[in-house]
Design an enzyme around this catalytic site. Sequence first.
Site, short mmCIF file in Angstrom:
data_model
loop_
_atom_site.label_atom_id
_atom_site.label_comp_id
_atom_site.label_asym_id
_atom_site.label_seq_id
_atom_site.Cartn_x
_atom_site.Cartn_y
_atom_site.Cartn_z
N MET A 35 -11.78 4.72 -1.13
CA MET A 35 -12.42 4.95 0.17
C MET A 35 -13.05 6.33 0.12
SD MET A 35 -9.48 3.41 2.67
CE MET A 35 -8.19 3.52 1.44
N MET A 68 -8.57 8.46 -0.81
CA MET A 68 -9.38 8.87 0.34
C MET A 68 -9.90 10.29 0.13
SD MET A 68 -7.03 7.44 3.44
CE MET A 68 -6.36 5.79 3.42
N MET A 83 -11.78 -5.15 4.91
CA MET A 83 -10.88 -4.26 5.66
C MET A 83 -10.60 -4.88 7.02
SD MET A 83 -9.98 -1.74 3.87
CE MET A 83 -9.14 -0.80 5.14
N SER A 107 0.85 -1.19 0.00
CA SER A 107 0.00 0.00 0.00
C SER A 107 0.88 1.25 0.00
CB SER A 107 -0.89 0.02 1.25
OG SER A 107 -1.48 1.30 1.37
N ASP A 147 -6.81 -5.85 4.20
CA ASP A 147 -6.13 -4.56 4.07
C ASP A 147 -6.06 -3.88 5.43
OD1 ASP A 147 -6.93 -1.69 1.92
OD2 ASP A 147 -5.37 -2.00 3.42
N ASP A 198 -4.38 3.65 -2.29
CA ASP A 198 -5.51 4.09 -1.48
C ASP A 198 -5.98 5.46 -1.92
OD1 ASP A 198 -4.09 2.45 1.31
OD2 ASP A 198 -5.94 1.93 0.29
N PHE A 250 -6.10 5.05 7.80
CA PHE A 250 -4.69 5.24 8.19
C PHE A 250 -3.94 3.91 8.22
CE2 PHE A 250 -5.07 9.63 9.26
CZ PHE A 250 -6.42 9.78 9.61
N HIS A 306 -0.97 -1.33 -4.35
CA HIS A 306 -2.27 -0.94 -3.80
C HIS A 306 -2.29 0.57 -3.63
CE1 HIS A 306 -5.99 -1.71 -1.50
NE2 HIS A 306 -5.59 -0.76 -0.69
N HIS A 308 -8.14 1.43 -4.51
CA HIS A 308 -9.12 1.21 -3.43
C HIS A 308 -9.79 2.55 -3.13
CE1 HIS A 308 -9.51 0.25 1.20
NE2 HIS A 308 -10.69 0.37 0.62
#
Length: 217
Positions: free
Chosen positions: A67, A36, A135, A7, A169, A34, A141, A32, A65
Amino acid sequence: MIKIAPSILAADPLNLERDVQRAVDAGCDWIHVDVMDAHFVPNLAYTPDVVRRLKETFSLPLDVHLMMDHPDSLLNAFLDAGASGVTVHAETGNVTELLKTIRKAGVLAGVAIRPGTPAEAVLPYLQDAGMILCMTVEPGFGGQKLDERTIEKIEALRKAGYTGEIEADGGIREDNLAGLMEKGLSVAVMGTALFRNPDMKAAVKRMHALQIQRRNT
Ligand code: DX5
Ligand code: ZN
């Protein structure tokens, strides 16, 4: 063999190319990414342009991913940027429509659930989703401790006959990976445990060599 997906949330943002190269050289399988929105999760991370530059620079699949609330607002931007897979949260948006759009783009379509969301929430999507992301920490975080209560969801999905990728994850380390694999995990997202490891290559080699007996087949 387990797929290891570092990640980049745990990478040094001022040395992202160096850290991703380190993960590539270490033999990792996916990257990966992320995303956000500071709303669905209390943090902000990565844009479609970062995915575009990763795509132009590296050959590993880019596992995006989302989020974020309203994932439809940026879904096409991430698909156009070169995502190899996009995962949306079951808690946001019209998952069936989102999965259709992702599949139409010819990339892996995933559905994620937070620790507090039961595995039942993804049962309606098992046919449409190539991957389910459980998750193992509250999203937002890196560096958190794996929430043991979430592991049973992996087993429940396999027992429900799901044969797609199951990704976990958050809080995954070498010493808890085998237990997750025994439940049916196929992709491990790892941030802190990889990027803080002085010998990432040796760690990835050991994890790739893990042979486990799946109990729920
Ligand atoms: C948390 C992120 C995870 C995180 C990985 O919301 O989705 O990918 O960066 O966490 P650690 O550092 O625990 O492996
Ligand atoms: Zn993630």
